[in-house]
Design a protein around this motif. Structure first.
Motif, PDB file in Angstrom:
ATOM      1  N   PRO A  76      -1.954  33.246  14.616  1.00 10.20           N
ATOM      2  CA  PRO A  76      -1.635  31.936  15.200  1.00 10.20           C
ATOM      3  C   PRO A  76      -1.869  30.783  14.220  1.00 10.20           C
ATOM      4  N   GLU A  77      -0.858  29.917  14.096  1.00  4.83           N
ATOM      5  CA  GLU A  77      -0.962  28.792  13.172  1.00  4.83           C
ATOM      6  C   GLU A  77      -1.995  27.770  13.614  1.00  4.83           C
ATOM      7  N   VAL A  78      -2.322  27.752  14.898  1.00  3.92           N
ATOM      8  CA  VAL A  78      -3.303  26.789  15.389  1.00  3.92           C
ATOM      9  C   VAL A  78      -4.676  27.010  14.765  1.00  3.92           C
ATOM     10  N   LEU A  79      -4.940  28.224  14.274  1.00  3.73           N
ATOM     11  CA  LEU A  79      -6.229  28.497  13.633  1.00  3.73           C
ATOM     12  C   LEU A  79      -6.451  27.585  12.436  1.00  3.73           C
ATOM     13  N   GLY A  80      -5.373  27.265  11.741  1.00  7.28           N
ATOM     14  CA  GLY A  80      -5.480  26.425  10.556  1.00  7.28           C
ATOM     15  C   GLY A  80      -5.914  25.002  10.849  1.00  7.28           C
ATOM     16  N   GLN A  81      -5.901  24.617  12.125  1.00  4.74           N
ATOM     17  CA  GLN A  81      -6.306  23.265  12.507  1.00  4.74           C
ATOM     18  C   GLN A  81      -7.759  23.199  12.986  1.00  4.74           C
ATOM     19  N   SER A 102      -1.693  29.048   9.078  1.00  2.00           N
ATOM     20  CA  SER A 102      -2.663  29.723   9.959  1.00  2.00           C
ATOM     21  C   SER A 102      -4.041  29.865   9.327  1.00  2.00           C
ATOM     22  N   LEU A 103      -4.195  29.475   8.072  1.00  2.00           N
ATOM     23  CA  LEU A 103      -5.450  29.685   7.351  1.00  2.00           C
ATOM     24  C   LEU A 103      -6.345  28.452   7.446  1.00  2.00           C
ATOM     25  N   PRO A 104      -7.523  28.563   8.089  1.00  2.00           N
ATOM     26  CA  PRO A 104      -8.430  27.414   8.218  1.00  2.00           C
ATOM     27  C   PRO A 104      -8.945  26.969   6.847  1.00  2.00           C
ATOM     28  N   PRO A 105      -9.196  25.691   6.664  1.00  2.00           N
ATOM     29  CA  PRO A 105      -9.624  25.191   5.353  1.00  2.00           C
ATOM     30  C   PRO A 105     -10.983  25.714   4.900  1.00  2.00           C
ATOM     31  N   ASN A 115      -2.876  46.306  10.887  1.00  2.00           N
ATOM     32  CA  ASN A 115      -1.760  45.529  11.432  1.00  2.00           C
ATOM     33  C   ASN A 115      -0.479  45.946  10.710  1.00  2.00           C
ATOM     34  N   GLU A 116       0.487  45.037  10.608  1.00  2.00           N
ATOM     35  CA  GLU A 116       1.751  45.345   9.942  1.00  2.00           C
ATOM     36  C   GLU A 116       2.106  44.252   8.933  1.00  2.00           C
ATOM     37  N   VAL A 117       1.092  43.631   8.370  1.00  2.00           N
ATOM     38  CA  VAL A 117       1.294  42.500   7.468  1.00  2.00           C
ATOM     39  C   VAL A 117       2.063  42.944   6.226  1.00  2.00           C
ATOM     40  N   GLU A 118       3.162  42.273   5.948  1.00  2.00           N
ATOM     41  CA  GLU A 118       4.011  42.631   4.812  1.00  2.00           C
ATOM     42  C   GLU A 118       3.737  41.775   3.584  1.00  2.00           C
ATOM     43  N   ALA A 119       3.192  40.574   3.793  1.00  2.00           N
ATOM     44  CA  ALA A 119       2.944  39.680   2.662  1.00  2.00           C
ATOM     45  C   ALA A 119       1.895  38.653   3.040  1.00  2.00           C
ATOM     46  N   LEU A 120       1.126  38.241   2.050  1.00  2.00           N
ATOM     47  CA  LEU A 120       0.196  37.127   2.221  1.00  2.00           C
ATOM     48  C   LEU A 120       0.850  35.852   1.711  1.00  2.00           C
ATOM     49  N   PRO A 121       0.599  34.736   2.362  1.00  2.00           N
ATOM     50  CA  PRO A 121       1.220  33.486   1.911  1.00  2.00           C
ATOM     51  C   PRO A 121       0.560  32.985   0.628  1.00  2.00           C
ATOM     52  N   PRO A 122       1.298  32.304  -0.228  1.00  2.00           N
ATOM     53  CA  PRO A 122       0.701  31.756  -1.458  1.00  2.00           C
ATOM     54  C   PRO A 122      -0.408  30.760  -1.171  1.00  2.00           C
ATOM     55  N   GLU A 123      -0.402  30.158   0.026  1.00  2.00           N
ATOM     56  CA  GLU A 123      -1.438  29.178   0.382  1.00  2.00           C
ATOM     57  C   GLU A 123      -2.828  29.796   0.467  1.00  2.00           C
ATOM     58  N   ARG A 141       3.134  45.135  -0.166  1.00  2.00           N
ATOM     59  CA  ARG A 141       3.736  45.745  -1.358  1.00  2.00           C
ATOM     60  C   ARG A 141       3.261  45.055  -2.635  1.00  2.00           C
ATOM     61  N   THR A 142       2.881  43.810  -2.516  1.00  2.00           N
ATOM     62  CA  THR A 142       2.373  43.052  -3.661  1.00  2.00           C
ATOM     63  C   THR A 142       1.271  42.116  -3.168  1.00  2.00           C
ATOM     64  N   LEU A 143       0.555  41.541  -4.117  1.00  2.00           N
ATOM     65  CA  LEU A 143      -0.437  40.516  -3.815  1.00  2.00           C
ATOM     66  C   LEU A 143       0.017  39.214  -4.458  1.00  2.00           C
ATOM     67  N   PRO A 144      -0.137  38.095  -3.771  1.00  2.00           N
ATOM     68  CA  PRO A 144       0.271  36.830  -4.377  1.00  2.00           C
ATOM     69  C   PRO A 144      -0.649  36.475  -5.548  1.00  2.00           C
ATOM     70  N   VAL A 145      -0.074  36.025  -6.645  1.00  2.00           N
ATOM     71  CA  VAL A 145      -0.883  35.673  -7.816  1.00  2.00           C
ATOM     72  C   VAL A 145      -1.829  34.524  -7.491  1.00  2.00           C
ATOM     73  N   GLU A 146      -1.498  33.732  -6.472  1.00  2.00           N
ATOM     74  CA  GLU A 146      -2.352  32.604  -6.081  1.00  2.00           C
ATOM     75  C   GLU A 146      -3.729  33.076  -5.614  1.00  2.00           C
TER      76      GLU A 146
END
Length: 456
Positions: A76-81, A102-105, A115-123, A141-146
């Motif tokens: 849920p994106e609300v978690l980021g708030q 969705s990522l809290p600061p 789960n079924e997570v296919e990618a992590l966001p660069p954020e 399949r990959t990890l973000p370089v960030e």
């Protein structure tokens, strides 16, 4: 303690800081907002939720949320708030999408296991306080370089995904100490070879008489058992053993069959629990290992991390070590780790809570649930992974030193140990010693203490 909706609705939970509700919820109970001034930990695991309300940030003191075993399809994106939220646990849902929003600061601990997570966001690279990242059992399949910007990361679980490589920068993260990546395509060949190249006895299920349970972990249950030993002249002879039956499902660390492969491939060492064989012919097809039964007086050196400590173990109040015992534990575990890395195995969970301790310096390292294989011929990767695990050993050494009682001439040994600890914790991973060097240093200190005791 699990609460009820009735208690919530009638005000019986006013002022509570921790709320656990598991009662088949399909919607978020609005009555929870009545706790907005005090609620810090919210556990809604084991329900049928698929969303959280847009006004969740009204829970202004919320630090931890668990929503495992629900029906979320995205984080849920609300978690980021939620400004104070630092621990997010959504294990065993159906999550495929994780957006940067969705990522809290203030995120320190993210659990998305199974789960079924296919990618992590660069954020995710903006989560500079992130210490613990649990991603086993997904479809990455990959990890973000960030992710390399997360310099506080200490523990990462990547097992049972679809990764085609392990980027070398992962092992170079300045504080990374505990890593698991078994069960990914890039490592399949090594894991298969470990099972076929290591000879181990097949022990028929019929030869075992299971008795009481000794313990249970994420990957399996351990029983005391009697193994019938067939001698020509005495067919009734038995040997007491421990039997670990694996559950078969993905755990927070990885896959049980990878743990079994690592246990077998590790081979004999005085500070590892000996494996006698693997079970053949279990009636339900379950996998299992037969191990030597250890002295029941041995106890875990510490307890696992708490929500507050995040990555560091919890010791009983009053736990103290004399210098001789601390040196013996440290030398034994360093020696076991060195042995494992010579076999191309990273333990992945070198922690005090995975060490059995006899009180006089005897120590056994157990729990291979996070173990991973690597090619010893790839020197750059081999050294990087070993130095990563050296930092975990540095944490253990720090904990032993913090609880070590020593006086007089022992101060010289303590100074050497403190210097070694600092070297192991060096944030420049390439400057850390390897386990071979550590074992030599600790052996010299141990022998010096014995000589001093003898001369006295």
């Amino acid at each position: 303690m699990t609460s009820t909706l009735e208690q919530l609705r009638t005000g019986q939970l006013a002022g509570t800081q921790r709320l656990t509700l598991a009662c088949g919820l399909t919607e978020f109970p609005r009555e929870i907002f009545g706790l907005s001034d005090t609620l810090e930990i919210l556990d809604l695991s084991g329900n049928a939720l698929s969303s959280l309300p847009d006004d969740l940030p009204r829970l202004t003191n919320l630090r931890t949320i668990f929503c495992s075993n629900n029906q979320f399809a995205e984080l849920p994106e609300v978690l980021g708030q939620c400004m104070k939220l630092s621990m997010v646990g959504f294990k065993a849902n159906r999550i495929r999408k994780v957006s940067g929003a969705s990522l809290p600061p203030n995120l320190r601990w993210l659990i998305l296991t199974d789960n079924e997570v296919e990618a992590l966001p660069p954020e995710i690279g903006n989560c500079t306080r992130l210490q613990k990242l649990m991603l086993a059992g997904n479809q990455l399949r990959t990890l973000p370089v960030e992710l390399a910007a997360c310099s506080h990361l200490e523990l990462i679980r990547l097992a049972a995904n679809r990764l085609t490589e392990l980027p070398l920068w992962v092992a170079s993260l300045p504080r990374l100490s505990w890593l698991a990546y078994a069960g990914n395509p890039f490592n399949d060949r090594l894991e298969a070879r470990a099972m076929t190249d290591t000879p181990v006895a097949d022990i028929p299920w019929e030869a075992l008489d299971l008795q009481h349970r000794l313990g249970e972990g994420a990957s399996g249950v351990i029983h005391r058992a009697e193994l019938r030993v067939e001698y020509p002249a005495d067919s009734d002879a038995t040997q007491p053993v421990a039997v670990k039956l694996f559950k078969g499902a993905v755990t927070s660390d990885g896959l049980p069959h990878c743990e079994m492969a690592a246990c077998i491939a590790a081979g004999p060492h005085p500070n590892l629990i000996p494996v006698l064989g693997k079970i053949k012919g279990h009636p339900t097809g379950a996998h299992g290992l037969v191990m030597e039964l250890i002295d029941p007086q041995l106890r875990n050196l510490a307890g696992p991390p708490s929500l507050e400590s995040c990555t560091r173990d919890i010791y009983d109040l009053g736990t103290r070590f004399d210098l001789t015992s601390a040196l013996s534990v440290a030398h034994g575990i360093a020696s076991a780790a060195w042995h494992l890395h010579q076999q191309g195995i990273m333990h992945g969970d070198l922690y005090a809570h995975n060490i059995l301790h006899g009180g006089q310096g005897q120590a056994l390292m157990g729990d291979f649930g996070a173990a991973s294989f690597y090619a010893t011929g790839d020197q750059a990767l081999a050294n990087a992974l070993q130095r990563l695990e050296v930092r975990a050993f540095g944490c253990l050494l720090e904990e032993l030193l913090d609880r070590c009682d020593a006086q007089g001439s022992a101060q010289r040994s303590l100074a050497v140990l403190a210097s070694l600890k600092n070297d192991c914790l060096d944030e420049q991973a390439g400057d850390r010693p390897l386990f071979g060097e550590i074992v030599i240093t600790l052996a010299a200190l141990r022998d010096s203490r014995r000589d001093e005791a003898t001369s006295a």
